[in-house]
Design a protein around this motif. Structure first.
Motif, short mmCIF file in Angstrom:
data_model
loop_
_atom_site.label_atom_id
_atom_site.label_comp_id
_atom_site.label_asym_id
_atom_site.label_seq_id
_atom_site.Cartn_x
_atom_site.Cartn_y
_atom_site.Cartn_z
N MET A 1 0.88 -1.19 0.06
CA MET A 1 0.02 -0.04 0.11
C MET A 1 0.95 1.30 0.16
O MET A 1 2.14 1.42 0.78
CB MET A 1 -1.08 0.19 1.21
CG MET A 1 -1.77 1.11 1.56
SD MET A 1 -2.71 1.22 3.01
CE MET A 1 -3.18 2.66 3.24
N THR A 2 0.50 2.10 -0.76
CA THR A 2 1.30 3.46 -0.85
C THR A 2 0.46 4.62 -0.20
O THR A 2 -1.14 4.18 -0.38
CB THR A 2 1.76 3.84 -2.29
OG1 THR A 2 0.65 3.97 -3.06
CG2 THR A 2 2.57 2.66 -2.70
N TYR A 3 0.75 5.48 0.20
CA TYR A 3 -0.03 6.72 0.78
C TYR A 3 1.28 8.00 0.82
O TYR A 3 2.41 7.87 0.63
CB TYR A 3 -0.32 6.46 1.97
CG TYR A 3 0.61 6.36 3.13
CD1 TYR A 3 0.70 7.56 4.08
CD2 TYR A 3 1.26 5.31 3.45
CE1 TYR A 3 1.81 7.58 5.01
CE2 TYR A 3 2.26 5.19 4.54
CZ TYR A 3 2.50 6.35 5.05
OH TYR A 3 3.52 6.33 6.16
N LYS A 4 0.48 9.09 0.90
CA LYS A 4 1.10 10.37 0.98
C LYS A 4 0.94 10.79 2.33
O LYS A 4 -0.13 11.05 2.91
CB LYS A 4 0.36 11.42 0.08
CG LYS A 4 0.70 10.88 -1.60
CD LYS A 4 0.23 12.10 -2.66
CE LYS A 4 0.38 11.61 -4.11
NZ LYS A 4 0.09 12.52 -4.98
N PRO A 5 2.15 11.03 2.82
CA PRO A 5 2.15 11.45 4.53
C PRO A 5 1.22 12.72 4.60
O PRO A 5 0.56 13.09 5.49
CB PRO A 5 3.64 11.66 4.77
CG PRO A 5 4.19 10.64 3.92
CD PRO A 5 3.53 10.57 2.65
N GLN A 6 1.41 13.69 3.54
CA GLN A 6 0.68 14.88 3.59
C GLN A 6 -0.71 14.64 3.73
O GLN A 6 -1.43 15.75 4.31
CB GLN A 6 1.28 16.14 2.68
CG GLN A 6 1.12 15.50 1.11
CD GLN A 6 2.02 14.74 0.49
OE1 GLN A 6 2.77 14.32 1.10
NE2 GLN A 6 2.04 14.74 -0.92
N PHE A 7 -1.24 13.73 3.02
CA PHE A 7 -2.57 13.53 3.05
C PHE A 7 -3.05 13.34 4.61
O PHE A 7 -4.07 13.99 4.90
CB PHE A 7 -3.06 12.47 2.09
CG PHE A 7 -4.48 12.16 2.14
CD1 PHE A 7 -5.37 12.66 1.46
CD2 PHE A 7 -4.88 10.97 2.90
CE1 PHE A 7 -6.70 12.55 1.58
CE2 PHE A 7 -6.39 10.73 2.92
CZ PHE A 7 -7.19 11.38 2.21
N LEU A 8 -2.39 12.40 5.17
CA LEU A 8 -2.81 12.36 6.50
C LEU A 8 -2.57 13.47 7.47
O LEU A 8 -3.48 13.79 8.30
CB LEU A 8 -1.45 11.23 7.21
CG LEU A 8 -1.60 9.93 6.43
CD1 LEU A 8 -0.74 9.09 7.07
CD2 LEU A 8 -3.08 9.25 6.59
N ALA A 9 -1.63 14.15 7.14
CA ALA A 9 -1.31 15.52 8.05
C ALA A 9 -2.51 16.57 7.67
O ALA A 9 -3.34 17.03 8.63
CB ALA A 9 -0.09 16.22 7.88
N MET A 10 -2.88 16.56 6.39
CA MET A 10 -3.79 17.63 6.19
C MET A 10 -5.09 17.41 6.25
O MET A 10 -5.91 18.36 6.72
CB MET A 10 -3.68 17.98 4.40
CG MET A 10 -2.28 18.40 3.73
SD MET A 10 -2.06 20.25 4.14
CE MET A 10 -3.34 20.96 3.14
N ASN A 11 -5.50 16.11 6.48
CA ASN A 11 -6.84 15.44 7.03
C ASN A 11 -6.79 15.35 8.31
O ASN A 11 -8.03 14.77 8.95
CB ASN A 11 -7.22 14.46 6.19
CG ASN A 11 -7.56 15.18 4.68
OD1 ASN A 11 -8.35 15.53 4.36
ND2 ASN A 11 -6.43 14.70 3.72
#
Length: 75
Positions: free
Chosen positions: A1-11
């Motif tokens: 699974m890939t994810y963008k750490p900034q997505f976690l932080a922004m949300n």
């Protein structure tokens, strides 16, 4: 699974991993809860209304015969 750490932080989301269960375990659990022939109701020992939450926790902590004590929050 890939994810963008900034997505976690922004949300303001948290990402939590686990090494206890395998993908096969998760798939089996999903199958069991979506299967109409599951046996989950049989493991519920007792239901308590939300107003009796303390009694439910006390029973769960002391009654060695109780497999699953459920607090019904929607009743």
């Amino acid at each position: 699974m890939t994810y963008k750490p900034q997505f976690l932080a922004m949300n303001e989301l948290s990402f939590l991993g686990s090494a206890i269960y395998t993908a096969a375990d998760i798939k089996k659990a999903i199958h069991n809860i979506t299967n109409l022939d599951n046996h989950f109701p049989e493991i519920v020992s007792v239901h308590y209304p939300l107003e009796q939450t303390q009694a439910a926790f006390e029973r769960a902590n002391t009654d060695k015969e109780a497999v699953k004590v459920v607090i019904d929050v929607n009743d």
